[in-house]
Design a protein around this motif. Sequence first.
Motif, short mmCIF file in Angstrom:
data_model
loop_
_atom_site.label_atom_id
_atom_site.label_comp_id
_atom_site.label_asym_id
_atom_site.label_seq_id
_atom_site.Cartn_x
_atom_site.Cartn_y
_atom_site.Cartn_z
N LYS A 181 0.85 -1.19 0.00
CA LYS A 181 0.00 0.00 0.00
C LYS A 181 0.89 1.25 0.00
N ILE A 182 0.64 2.11 -0.95
CA ILE A 182 1.37 3.38 -1.05
C ILE A 182 0.35 4.49 -0.89
N GLU A 183 0.44 5.21 0.21
CA GLU A 183 -0.56 6.24 0.51
C GLU A 183 -0.16 7.58 -0.07
N ASN A 184 -1.15 8.28 -0.58
CA ASN A 184 -0.99 9.67 -1.04
C ASN A 184 0.14 9.82 -2.06
N PHE A 185 0.15 8.91 -3.02
CA PHE A 185 1.16 9.05 -4.07
C PHE A 185 0.79 10.24 -4.96
N LYS A 186 1.77 11.11 -5.19
CA LYS A 186 1.53 12.30 -6.01
C LYS A 186 2.06 12.06 -7.42
N PHE A 187 1.15 12.08 -8.38
CA PHE A 187 1.51 11.92 -9.79
C PHE A 187 2.13 13.20 -10.33
N GLN A 188 2.82 13.07 -11.46
CA GLN A 188 3.38 14.26 -12.11
C GLN A 188 2.31 15.28 -12.46
N SER A 189 1.10 14.78 -12.68
CA SER A 189 -0.02 15.66 -13.02
C SER A 189 -0.45 16.53 -11.85
N GLY A 190 0.00 16.17 -10.62
CA GLY A 190 -0.43 16.87 -9.43
C GLY A 190 -1.52 16.13 -8.66
N ASP A 191 -2.15 15.15 -9.31
CA ASP A 191 -3.18 14.36 -8.64
C ASP A 191 -2.55 13.46 -7.58
N THR A 192 -3.29 13.20 -6.52
CA THR A 192 -2.81 12.35 -5.42
C THR A 192 -3.79 11.21 -5.20
N LEU A 193 -3.26 9.99 -5.12
CA LEU A 193 -4.10 8.81 -4.91
C LEU A 193 -3.37 7.82 -4.00
N ASP A 194 -4.16 6.99 -3.30
CA ASP A 194 -3.61 5.82 -2.62
C ASP A 194 -3.47 4.72 -3.65
N ILE A 195 -2.33 4.06 -3.68
CA ILE A 195 -2.03 3.06 -4.69
C ILE A 195 -1.82 1.70 -4.03
N ASP A 196 -2.43 0.68 -4.60
CA ASP A 196 -2.13 -0.70 -4.24
C ASP A 196 -1.21 -1.26 -5.31
N LEU A 197 0.03 -1.57 -4.93
CA LEU A 197 1.02 -2.11 -5.85
C LEU A 197 1.17 -3.61 -5.59
N SER A 198 0.73 -4.41 -6.54
CA SER A 198 0.81 -5.85 -6.37
C SER A 198 2.05 -6.40 -7.08
N TYR A 199 2.52 -7.54 -6.61
CA TYR A 199 3.73 -8.12 -7.18
C TYR A 199 3.78 -9.61 -6.91
N GLN A 200 4.64 -10.29 -7.67
CA GLN A 200 4.93 -11.70 -7.46
C GLN A 200 6.44 -11.91 -7.41
N ILE A 201 6.84 -12.94 -6.68
CA ILE A 201 8.25 -13.30 -6.56
C ILE A 201 8.42 -14.74 -7.01
N PHE A 202 9.44 -14.97 -7.82
CA PHE A 202 9.74 -16.30 -8.32
C PHE A 202 11.18 -16.66 -7.98
N GLY A 203 11.44 -17.93 -7.84
CA GLY A 203 12.80 -18.37 -7.59
C GLY A 203 13.19 -18.24 -6.13
#
Length: 337
Positions: A8-30
């Motif tokens: 969870k990434i809270e209050n991410f500020k985009f280059q556009s100036g907009d701010t959103l909470d982001i859910d960044l999902s990922y997988q790990i292999f090996g």
Amino acid sequence: MEKLHNIKIENFKFQSGDTLDIDLSYQIFGQPLNDAPVILVNHALTGNSQVCGKHGWWQNLIGPDKCIDTNIYTVLAFNVPGNGYAPTNDNQIKNHKIMSARDIAHIFGIGLEKLKIDCLFAVIGGSVGGGIAWELAALYPKLIEHLIPIASDWKATDWLIANCHIQEAILLHSRNPLADARMHAMTLYRTPESFSHKFKRSRNDTGIFNAASWLNHHGLKLQERFQLSAYKIMNQILMTIDITKDRGNFIDVASQIKSNIHIIAINSDLFFKPEENWSSYVELKSVKENVWIHELKSIHGHDAFLIEFDQLQRFLRPIFSPSKSVKADIPLIHKCA
């Protein structure tokens, strides 16, 4: 399928100036994190974090005893937020226009920080994934040992922007936006020679040209597995690749990247033209020694990075083979291994 994890990434500020909470999902292999050198794999437009295994889109390249050997490395893959692969990131981006390739690189950088990864043995990606790799290297010039953009570029050219503009128009106005956009895209991902080689003006049993039937098939298949919102997001990211924006010229930015840079072009690519890669290589080589370029030879165009695995592995093995990755001509920058 390897387990999907979430940051969870809270209050991410985009280059556009907009701010959103982001859910960044990922997988790990090996190998587990912190037990082996980490390779970050960036997915392409309709790809996702499932990079290897039975349903992995790069399974011919990544896996046990393969070119990128999961017996040796930790392979990490993030999902671009909004790509629709993880339930947590579905529809979290309401306005795709706020996004840029640099935003995604920044989000990935925050993800790495939260995973306590301060050194990557390699970042590799094809197409838009390669563009995000360039953006990540520009944001974090000392982070990556080996930067490997494939069938990609550090910028979106006018040609690429023009075609992304057409894609956007189709996605916004077509009655069948996903299928129609995909059909248009497939004509750019391949070449006239590839179509001629494959179809030879033949028709199927119903009398339809096989070239047209093949495009219909790809359009319908994408419509079944992909989301319209995800296509809009990925197309927007593709057309915003530019490591020089608000920074200076290419040499000013790229010469600061400490990574060994391995550019892999495709001689017949109609999307990311090889001439652009060669021009960048020649320009950068004048100020940076540890940069190389290879060119896949194929009639299949942009999609050759998903087809010509024998050639691709010949270029990559000297980097990923443990006995060769410490060759004198490919120096270790950060000793990630």
